[in-house]
Design a protein around this motif. Structure first.
Motif, PDB file in Angstrom:
ATOM      1  N   ASP A 163       0.837  -1.198   0.000  1.00  0.00           N
ATOM      2  CA  ASP A 163       0.000   0.000   0.000  1.00  0.00           C
ATOM      3  C   ASP A 163       0.876   1.254   0.000  1.00  0.00           C
ATOM      4  OD1 ASP A 163      -2.114  -1.739   0.136  1.00  0.00           O
ATOM      5  OD2 ASP A 163      -2.725  -1.182   2.164  1.00  0.00           O
ATOM      6  N   LEU A 164       1.915   1.249   0.816  1.00  0.00           N
ATOM      7  CA  LEU A 164       2.790   2.417   0.927  1.00  0.00           C
ATOM      8  C   LEU A 164       3.509   2.703  -0.385  1.00  0.00           C
ATOM      9  CD1 LEU A 164       4.080   4.660   2.568  1.00  0.00           C
ATOM     10  CD2 LEU A 164       5.806   3.015   3.329  1.00  0.00           C
TER      11      LEU A 164
ATOM     12  N   ASP B  71     -10.124   8.871   2.664  1.00  0.00           N
ATOM     13  CA  ASP B  71      -9.367   8.687   3.905  1.00  0.00           C
ATOM     14  C   ASP B  71      -8.435   7.486   3.732  1.00  0.00           C
ATOM     15  OD1 ASP B  71     -10.670   6.220   4.720  1.00  0.00           O
ATOM     16  OD2 ASP B  71     -12.334   7.400   5.503  1.00  0.00           O
ATOM     17  N   SER B  72      -7.506   7.339   4.638  1.00  0.00           N
ATOM     18  CA  SER B  72      -6.459   6.321   4.518  1.00  0.00           C
ATOM     19  C   SER B  72      -7.026   4.904   4.380  1.00  0.00           C
ATOM     20  CB  SER B  72      -5.514   6.404   5.718  1.00  0.00           C
ATOM     21  OG  SER B  72      -4.459   5.487   5.569  1.00  0.00           O
ATOM     22  N   LEU B  73      -8.071   4.602   5.139  1.00  0.00           N
ATOM     23  CA  LEU B  73      -8.673   3.268   5.079  1.00  0.00           C
ATOM     24  C   LEU B  73      -9.273   3.011   3.697  1.00  0.00           C
ATOM     25  CD1 LEU B  73      -9.478   0.621   6.449  1.00  0.00           C
ATOM     26  CD2 LEU B  73     -11.544   1.772   7.257  1.00  0.00           C
TER      27      LEU B  73
ATOM     28  N   PHE C 218      -6.199  -2.504  -2.379  1.00  0.00           N
ATOM     29  CA  PHE C 218      -6.433  -3.937  -2.206  1.00  0.00           C
ATOM     30  C   PHE C 218      -7.324  -4.474  -3.320  1.00  0.00           C
ATOM     31  CE2 PHE C 218      -9.022  -7.444  -0.570  1.00  0.00           C
ATOM     32  CZ  PHE C 218      -8.031  -8.337  -0.178  1.00  0.00           C
ATOM     33  N   SER C 219      -8.411  -3.770  -3.616  1.00  0.00           N
ATOM     34  CA  SER C 219      -9.339  -4.216  -4.663  1.00  0.00           C
ATOM     35  C   SER C 219      -8.658  -4.288  -6.022  1.00  0.00           C
ATOM     36  CB  SER C 219     -10.541  -3.277  -4.751  1.00  0.00           C
ATOM     37  OG  SER C 219     -11.275  -3.310  -3.555  1.00  0.00           O
ATOM     38  N   ALA C 220      -7.871  -3.275  -6.336  1.00  0.00           N
ATOM     39  CA  ALA C 220      -7.159  -3.259  -7.618  1.00  0.00           C
ATOM     40  C   ALA C 220      -6.148  -4.396  -7.685  1.00  0.00           C
ATOM     41  CB  ALA C 220      -6.459  -1.916  -7.811  1.00  0.00           C
TER      42      ALA C 220
END
Length: 113
Positions: free
Chosen positions: A4-5, A24-26, A33-35
């Motif tokens: 993610d980072l 937002d970050s979440l 994640f979905s991609a």
């Protein structure tokens, strides 16, 4: 390794990412994640990079913004309202990502003698 980072750091260098960074970050993590999951279903994990995941995230968010993404997810192939028709095809994967991972066929250049 794609995380993610590393995807977020890559996206900081791209233009037109305001929609992603408005989340937002979440929600950003969920979009990544979905991609990544969609790409894993269609390509070997070893081929996935921060670049292709970032491009896929932006493609998916753009589809959500245009409100056509839900129709595509539900398998709608054609949609018409008030004389305007839209036809969907493809897998939900960004054409840019497909071009990067699969490549585009190039014509052979040669000479005829």
């Amino acid at each position: 390794m794609v995380t993610d980072l590393t995807v977020k750091l890559y996206m900081m260098k791209l233009s037109n990412t305001d929609g992603f960074f408005a989340l937002d970050s979440l929600e950003q993590d969920k979009a990544i994640f979905s991609a990544f999951e969609l790409l894993k279903d269609n390509f070997p994990v070893e081929k996935l990079t921060d670049r292709v995941v970032a491009l896929q995230v932006l493609y998916m968010l753009e589809g959500e913004g245009e409100e056509f993404a839900m129709l595509k997810r539900q398998g709608v192939k054609s949609y018409s309202v008030k004389g305007i028709s839209v036809t969907f095809n493809g897998s939900g994967i960004s054409p840019d990502v497909i071009g990067i991972l699969v490549g585009t066929p190039r014509a052979a250049i040669g000479r005829l003698i």
